[in-house]
Motif scaffolding. Structure first.
Motif, PDB file in Angstrom:
ATOM      1  N   VAL A 293       0.822  -1.212  -0.025  1.00 24.27           N
ATOM      2  CA  VAL A 293      -0.027   0.003  -0.084  1.00 24.27           C
ATOM      3  C   VAL A 293       0.780   1.195   0.081  1.00 24.27           C
ATOM      4  CG1 VAL A 293      -1.678   1.383   1.385  1.00 24.27           C
ATOM      5  CG2 VAL A 293      -1.895  -1.324   1.143  1.00 24.27           C
ATOM      6  N   LEU A 294       1.831   1.284   0.629  1.00 20.61           N
ATOM      7  CA  LEU A 294       3.104   2.444   0.888  1.00 20.61           C
ATOM      8  C   LEU A 294       3.978   2.222   0.051  1.00 20.61           C
ATOM      9  CD1 LEU A 294       2.646   2.306   4.724  1.00 20.61           C
ATOM     10  CD2 LEU A 294       1.535   3.909   3.332  1.00 20.61           C
ATOM     11  N   VAL A 295       4.139   2.934  -1.123  1.00 24.18           N
ATOM     12  CA  VAL A 295       5.083   2.785  -2.275  1.00 24.18           C
ATOM     13  C   VAL A 295       6.210   3.567  -1.765  1.00 24.18           C
ATOM     14  CG1 VAL A 295       5.503   3.021  -4.624  1.00 24.18           C
ATOM     15  CG2 VAL A 295       2.949   2.169  -3.568  1.00 24.18           C
ATOM     16  N   MET A 296       7.266   2.959  -2.154  1.00 29.77           N
ATOM     17  CA  MET A 296       8.550   3.682  -1.935  1.00 29.77           C
ATOM     18  C   MET A 296       8.683   4.844  -3.225  1.00 29.77           C
ATOM     19  SD  MET A 296      11.650   1.162  -3.112  1.00 29.77           S
ATOM     20  CE  MET A 296      12.871   2.347  -3.028  1.00 29.77           C
ATOM     21  N   ASP A 297       9.356   5.989  -2.956  1.00 25.25           N
ATOM     22  CA  ASP A 297       9.947   6.865  -3.983  1.00 25.25           C
ATOM     23  C   ASP A 297      10.631   6.382  -5.169  1.00 25.25           C
ATOM     24  OD1 ASP A 297       8.072   8.665  -2.252  1.00 25.25           O
ATOM     25  OD2 ASP A 297      10.189   9.303  -1.356  1.00 25.25           O
ATOM     26  N   PRO A 298      10.249   7.087  -6.361  1.00 25.11           N
ATOM     27  CA  PRO A 298      11.154   6.692  -7.309  1.00 25.11           C
ATOM     28  C   PRO A 298      12.837   7.396  -7.045  1.00 25.11           C
ATOM     29  CG  PRO A 298       9.372   7.586  -8.170  1.00 25.11           C
ATOM     30  CD  PRO A 298       9.331   7.848  -6.641  1.00 25.11           C
ATOM     31  N   ALA A 299      13.616   6.409  -7.384  1.00 27.03           N
ATOM     32  CA  ALA A 299      15.186   7.018  -7.049  1.00 27.03           C
ATOM     33  C   ALA A 299      16.078   6.221  -7.948  1.00 27.03           C
ATOM     34  CB  ALA A 299      15.366   6.332  -5.496  1.00 27.03           C
TER      35      ALA A 299
ATOM     36  N   GLY B 258      14.433  14.168  -0.049  1.00 27.41           N
ATOM     37  CA  GLY B 258      13.908  13.947   0.939  1.00 27.41           C
ATOM     38  C   GLY B 258      12.769  12.986   0.674  1.00 27.41           C
ATOM     39  N   LEU B 259      12.096  12.205   1.724  1.00 26.04           N
ATOM     40  CA  LEU B 259      11.271  11.032   1.588  1.00 26.04           C
ATOM     41  C   LEU B 259       9.822  11.564   1.767  1.00 26.04           C
ATOM     42  CD1 LEU B 259      13.167   8.190   3.341  1.00 26.04           C
ATOM     43  CD2 LEU B 259      13.101   8.711   0.999  1.00 26.04           C
ATOM     44  N   SER B 260       8.989  10.963   1.085  1.00 28.21           N
ATOM     45  CA  SER B 260       7.610  11.139   1.121  1.00 28.21           C
ATOM     46  C   SER B 260       7.157  10.259   2.182  1.00 28.21           C
ATOM     47  CB  SER B 260       6.743  10.801  -0.083  1.00 28.21           C
ATOM     48  OG  SER B 260       6.706   9.330  -0.385  1.00 28.21           O
ATOM     49  N   TRP B 261       6.040  10.820   2.740  1.00 26.08           N
ATOM     50  CA  TRP B 261       5.261  10.048   3.912  1.00 26.08           C
ATOM     51  C   TRP B 261       5.172   8.410   3.565  1.00 26.08           C
ATOM     52  CZ3 TRP B 261       0.766   7.531   3.433  1.00 26.08           C
ATOM     53  CH2 TRP B 261       0.107   7.951   2.464  1.00 26.08           C
ATOM     54  N   HIS B 262       4.666   8.319   2.189  1.00 30.91           N
ATOM     55  CA  HIS B 262       4.430   6.850   1.869  1.00 30.91           C
ATOM     56  C   HIS B 262       5.740   5.874   1.982  1.00 30.91           C
ATOM     57  CE1 HIS B 262       5.120   7.882  -2.219  1.00 30.91           C
ATOM     58  NE2 HIS B 262       4.310   9.232  -2.293  1.00 30.91           N
TER      59      HIS B 262
ATOM     60  N   VAL C 121       8.369   6.966   3.664  1.00 34.04           N
ATOM     61  CA  VAL C 121       8.732   6.546   5.316  1.00 34.04           C
ATOM     62  C   VAL C 121       7.879   5.128   5.606  1.00 34.04           C
ATOM     63  CG1 VAL C 121       8.725   7.266   7.498  1.00 34.04           C
ATOM     64  CG2 VAL C 121       9.669   8.855   5.466  1.00 34.04           C
ATOM     65  N   GLY C 122       6.640   5.218   5.245  1.00 37.35           N
ATOM     66  CA  GLY C 122       5.737   4.072   5.632  1.00 37.35           C
ATOM     67  C   GLY C 122       6.330   2.920   5.205  1.00 37.35           C
ATOM     68  N   HIS C 123       6.599   2.840   3.703  1.00 38.06           N
ATOM     69  CA  HIS C 123       7.199   1.618   3.225  1.00 38.06           C
ATOM     70  C   HIS C 123       8.466   1.039   4.101  1.00 38.06           C
ATOM     71  CE1 HIS C 123       7.866  -1.190  -0.181  1.00 38.06           C
ATOM     72  NE2 HIS C 123       9.059  -0.977   0.123  1.00 38.06           N
ATOM     73  N   LEU C 124       9.520   1.894   4.262  1.00 39.42           N
ATOM     74  CA  LEU C 124      10.661   1.656   4.988  1.00 39.42           C
ATOM     75  C   LEU C 124      10.270   0.826   6.429  1.00 39.42           C
ATOM     76  CD1 LEU C 124      13.024   4.451   4.288  1.00 39.42           C
ATOM     77  CD2 LEU C 124      13.156   1.986   3.222  1.00 39.42           C
ATOM     78  N   LEU C 125       9.370   1.785   7.112  1.00 39.30           N
ATOM     79  CA  LEU C 125       8.719   1.117   8.471  1.00 39.30           C
ATOM     80  C   LEU C 125       8.085  -0.308   8.393  1.00 39.30           C
ATOM     81  CD1 LEU C 125       7.436   4.011   9.968  1.00 39.30           C
ATOM     82  CD2 LEU C 125       9.720   3.010  10.695  1.00 39.30           C
ATOM     83  N   ALA C 126       7.293  -0.269   7.193  1.00 35.68           N
ATOM     84  CA  ALA C 126       6.860  -1.816   7.066  1.00 35.68           C
ATOM     85  C   ALA C 126       7.806  -2.808   6.750  1.00 35.68           C
ATOM     86  CB  ALA C 126       5.675  -1.660   6.036  1.00 35.68           C
ATOM     87  N   GLY C 127       8.512  -2.594   5.714  1.00 38.78           N
ATOM     88  CA  GLY C 127       9.641  -3.578   5.527  1.00 38.78           C
ATOM     89  C   GLY C 127      10.384  -3.804   6.685  1.00 38.78           C
ATOM     90  N   THR C 128      10.764  -2.866   7.729  1.00 42.99           N
ATOM     91  CA  THR C 128      11.462  -3.317   8.693  1.00 42.99           C
ATOM     92  C   THR C 128      10.803  -4.175   9.756  1.00 42.99           C
ATOM     93  OG1 THR C 128      12.812  -0.893   8.699  1.00 42.99           O
ATOM     94  CG2 THR C 128      12.727  -2.332  10.909  1.00 42.99           C
ATOM     95  N   VAL C 129       9.496  -3.926  10.025  1.00 40.60           N
ATOM     96  CA  VAL C 129       8.677  -4.779  10.750  1.00 40.60           C
ATOM     97  C   VAL C 129       8.450  -6.150  10.075  1.00 40.60           C
ATOM     98  CG1 VAL C 129       6.335  -5.235  11.605  1.00 40.60           C
ATOM     99  CG2 VAL C 129       7.408  -2.847  11.634  1.00 40.60           C
TER     100      VAL C 129
END
Length: 224
Positions: free
Chosen positions: A117-123, A137-141, A143-151
């Motif tokens: 649901v929370l897509v990482m930014d193009p990079a 900078g990172l978008s909110w989604h 950041v959410g993707h990174l947190l979801a991946g970590t969990v």
């Protein structure tokens, strides 16, 4: 005249009740989840223009015109994993690790859904036309993707180690070793990627797919 209900069959060597049709369906979902996600992701990695697995994580495939395919891949595999966790909970009950392994697998599955649901930014040049390097900078989604991946990865690593203990206690040394190796592969692959090591996205992909497919193999094993 009434008929006595059939006794539930058990397998003393495995410590599980014989799997009912509903439980078997849940386990099939878990058995399919890892290989399905890996096959769809790797097929895209091999065919997407501008995608380089040594530079771009598989999550980056959620960007671009075909991004919805990878998003769907995350969502479907996540749901299948959560269902598979329910099957593991039923068949691992009252065995070493039988409480925590399914919980951790479920958490890993929920993390996959969130990562979809929370897509990482193009990079770093992907999709084509994106500037090289990371965005300022990172978008909110993202950041959410990174947190979801970590969990999700943390839960997956822990689940594999717990399953290793389960198999060791059951005297299945080969499976115990494989489970611990899968956990270690993801731990090292993710750690290398997090430190910015060369080809970190590749080591992460290898570790993640190894652990995901192993959990699916465990679900398939419970079908026997």
């Amino acid at each position: 005249m009434t008929t006595a209900p059939a006794a539930v069959r058990t397998d003393p060597a495995r410590g599980t009740a014989a799997t009912a049709p509903g439980t078997r369906t849940l386990l099939v979902c878990g058995a399919v989840a890892g290989p399905l996600w890996a096959a769809v992701a790797l097929a895209q990695a091999a065919t997407r223009t501008g995608f380089d697995l040594t530079r771009h994580p598989l999550s980056a495939l959620s960007n671009g015109d075909l991004g919805p395919l990878q998003i769907t891949n995350f969502l479907v595999a996540g749901v299948l994993t959560v269902l598979g966790a329910a099957g593991l909970r039923r068949t691992l009950a009252d065995t070493p690790g039988g409480r925590w392994a399914p919980r951790l697998v479920r958490t890993y599955g929920l993390g996959m859904i969130a990562a979809g649901v929370l897509v990482m930014d193009p990079a770093d040049g992907y999709p084509v036309g994106t500037p090289d390097g990371m965005p300022p900078g990172l978008s909110w989604h993202a950041v959410g993707h990174l947190l979801a991946g970590t969990v999700s990865f943390t839960a997956l690593i822990a689940a594999c180690y717990v399953l290793g203990r389960h198999f060791a206690r059951a005297g299945r040394r080969g499976r115990a070793l494989a489970s611990r190796a899968a956990a270690t592969a993801l731990l090292l692959g993710d750690g290398w990627a997090m430190t910015g090591g060369p080809a970190g996205s590749l080591t992460l992909a290898i570790g993640a797919i190894t652990a995901m497919v192993w959990v699916s193999a465990v679900a398939a094993d419970r079908l026997r």
